[in-house]
Design an enzyme around this catalytic site. Structure first.
Site, mmCIF file in Angstrom:
data_model
loop_
_atom_site.group_PDB
_atom_site.id
_atom_site.type_symbol
_atom_site.label_atom_id
_atom_site.label_comp_id
_atom_site.label_asym_id
_atom_site.label_seq_id
_atom_site.Cartn_x
_atom_site.Cartn_y
_atom_site.Cartn_z
ATOM 1 N N ARG A 35 45.053 -6.695 71.686
ATOM 2 C CA ARG A 35 46.341 -5.594 72.066
ATOM 3 C C ARG A 35 45.845 -4.186 72.785
ATOM 4 O O ARG A 35 45.718 -3.488 72.627
ATOM 5 C CB ARG A 35 46.494 -5.140 70.127
ATOM 6 C CG ARG A 35 48.123 -5.870 69.547
ATOM 7 C CD ARG A 35 48.348 -6.044 70.006
ATOM 8 N NE ARG A 35 49.416 -7.224 69.071
ATOM 9 C CZ ARG A 35 49.243 -8.456 69.388
ATOM 10 N NH1 ARG A 35 48.682 -9.545 70.712
ATOM 11 N NH2 ARG A 35 49.718 -9.370 68.532
ATOM 12 N N ARG A 83 64.787 8.674 87.885
ATOM 13 C CA ARG A 83 63.198 8.198 86.432
ATOM 14 C C ARG A 83 63.091 7.133 87.299
ATOM 15 O O ARG A 83 63.828 5.367 87.761
ATOM 16 C CB ARG A 83 63.761 7.544 85.689
ATOM 17 C CG ARG A 83 63.684 8.802 84.228
ATOM 18 C CD ARG A 83 62.629 9.776 84.182
ATOM 19 N NE ARG A 83 62.864 10.671 83.385
ATOM 20 C CZ ARG A 83 61.952 11.415 83.235
ATOM 21 N NH1 ARG A 83 60.380 11.995 83.969
ATOM 22 N NH2 ARG A 83 62.525 12.975 82.061
ATOM 23 N N ALA A 110 63.476 18.079 78.016
ATOM 24 C CA ALA A 110 62.226 17.086 77.015
ATOM 25 C C ALA A 110 61.211 17.147 77.464
ATOM 26 O O ALA A 110 61.143 18.185 78.554
ATOM 27 C CB ALA A 110 62.175 15.536 77.287
ATOM 28 N N LEU A 152 55.910 16.861 77.690
ATOM 29 C CA LEU A 152 55.232 16.477 77.218
ATOM 30 C C LEU A 152 54.555 17.602 76.462
ATOM 31 O O LEU A 152 54.440 18.834 76.864
ATOM 32 C CB LEU A 152 54.423 16.528 78.562
ATOM 33 C CG LEU A 152 54.977 14.906 79.042
ATOM 34 C CD1 LEU A 152 53.680 15.278 80.595
ATOM 35 C CD2 LEU A 152 54.744 14.240 78.471
ATOM 36 N N GLU A 155 60.505 24.011 77.177
ATOM 37 C CA GLU A 155 62.172 23.020 77.495
ATOM 38 C C GLU A 155 62.925 23.624 78.202
ATOM 39 O O GLU A 155 63.765 23.069 79.715
ATOM 40 C CB GLU A 155 61.554 21.586 77.082
ATOM 41 C CG GLU A 155 59.655 21.859 77.564
ATOM 42 C CD GLU A 155 59.193 21.378 78.585
ATOM 43 O OE1 GLU A 155 60.109 21.158 79.935
ATOM 44 O OE2 GLU A 155 58.469 20.955 79.115
ATOM 45 N N GLU A 161 63.758 23.854 81.419
ATOM 46 C CA GLU A 161 64.394 22.629 82.581
ATOM 47 C C GLU A 161 66.443 23.039 82.387
ATOM 48 O O GLU A 161 66.855 22.627 84.044
ATOM 49 C CB GLU A 161 64.514 21.387 81.686
ATOM 50 C CG GLU A 161 63.188 20.631 81.703
ATOM 51 C CD GLU A 161 63.144 19.635 81.141
ATOM 52 O OE1 GLU A 161 64.235 19.015 81.170
ATOM 53 O OE2 GLU A 161 62.252 18.972 81.417
ATOM 54 N N GLY A 214 54.742 -1.217 70.160
ATOM 55 C CA GLY A 214 54.905 -1.862 69.846
ATOM 56 C C GLY A 214 53.539 -1.433 71.497
ATOM 57 O O GLY A 214 52.763 -3.051 71.751
ATOM 58 N N GLU A 246 53.211 7.118 71.752
ATOM 59 C CA GLU A 246 53.261 8.272 71.955
ATOM 60 C C GLU A 246 54.291 9.214 70.952
ATOM 61 O O GLU A 246 55.013 7.728 70.208
ATOM 62 C CB GLU A 246 54.456 8.373 72.680
ATOM 63 C CG GLU A 246 55.369 9.217 73.211
ATOM 64 C CD GLU A 246 55.946 9.222 74.301
ATOM 65 O OE1 GLU A 246 56.798 9.908 74.671
ATOM 66 O OE2 GLU A 246 56.118 8.426 74.897
ATOM 67 N N GLU A 286 61.970 16.994 88.935
ATOM 68 C CA GLU A 286 62.929 18.014 88.297
ATOM 69 C C GLU A 286 63.964 19.143 89.549
ATOM 70 O O GLU A 286 64.391 20.088 89.053
ATOM 71 C CB GLU A 286 62.034 19.487 87.335
ATOM 72 C CG GLU A 286 61.221 17.813 85.703
ATOM 73 C CD GLU A 286 60.218 19.279 85.315
ATOM 74 O OE1 GLU A 286 60.411 19.811 85.515
ATOM 75 O OE2 GLU A 286 60.087 18.529 83.816
#
Length: 225
Positions: free
Chosen positions: A63, A90, A102, A104, A119, A123, A142, A146, A172
């Site tokens: 995996r 994206r 959003a 990190l 953020e 943003e 899967g 995260e 951004e």
């Protein structure tokens, strides 16, 4: 055609609706190696002991795991029940996506709600006086570890540009913002017009929360299980 089990009937051996709650679990890893090291994520290759099937026994299977910094999202709702949405390019999906603010978890030890406040300011140029925890999700369980916490921000107000010490670059650099009525945002999710996971979960979650009078929301500093 079978009508299926009656409402509330267990769908597994000895399990019922009260058992539907995620819990920690780790199957035996017999070998672990690093396949890739990056700035935002690493890729780890595990060999995991798993059930072999109906015949019983176990087998070891490979995996690949994306080790991710984690993230937060912000569902900002104004006093007219409108959702703040930003458009951002994206590259992996080759699309301009409508999203919510959003970011990190890239500052060690920073409380998640403080990151979310930062953020929203950087943003979108807004501050919010009221914060609640809206939802916790594993965006792609899967393949990745995260974790993302989505916050609900209310009582929002714009911040003058000269008070924002942040330079937007790359994806951004050009992020137009639109306030979308919540009911319309829900329709856009269900119509397939909006694809971003944080936006979709946040919009549907706050729609459900509003219908319940916001009674079941967790505090902003609720622990992550």
């Amino acid at each position: 055609m079978s009508a299926g089990p009656p409402p509330g009937a267990p769908s597994g051996p000895g399990l019922g609706p009260d058992d539907v709650r995620d819990r920690p679990e780790r199957w035996k890893v017999v070998e672990e190696s690093t396949a890739f090291t990056g700035h935002v994520f690493n890729v780890r290759r595990d060999r995991v002991e798993m059930p072999a099937g109906p015949g019983g026994g176990t087998e070891v299977v490979g995996r690949d795991v994306i080790e991710h910094l984690g993230s937060v999202g912000v569902l900002a709702l104004d006093d007219r029940d409108r959702v703040l949405m930003l458009r951002q390019y994206r590259h992996p999906v080759e699309r301009l996506l409508w999203e919510t603010p959003a970011g990190l978890r890239d500052v060690a030890g920073e409380p998640l709600h403080v990151l979310a406040q930062r953020e929203l300011l950087e943003e979108a140029g807004y501050r919010a006086a009221r914060w609640d925890t809206l939802a916790d999700v594993f965006p792609s369980s899967g393949m990745s570890n995260e974790r993302c916490r989505i916050f609900l921000a209310r009582d929002v107000a714009p911040v003058p540009a000269e008070e924002i010490d942040f330079e937007r670059v790359h994806e951004e650099a050009d992020m137009p913002a639109v306030w979308v009525p919540l009911d319309e945002a829900v329709r856009k999710v269900l119509a397939g017009d909006v694809h971003n996971m944080i936006a979709c979960v946040g919009i549907l979650a706050v729609h459900a929360a509003r219908a319940a009078g916001y009674r079941d929301l967790r505090p902003v500093d609720a622990p992550e299980d």
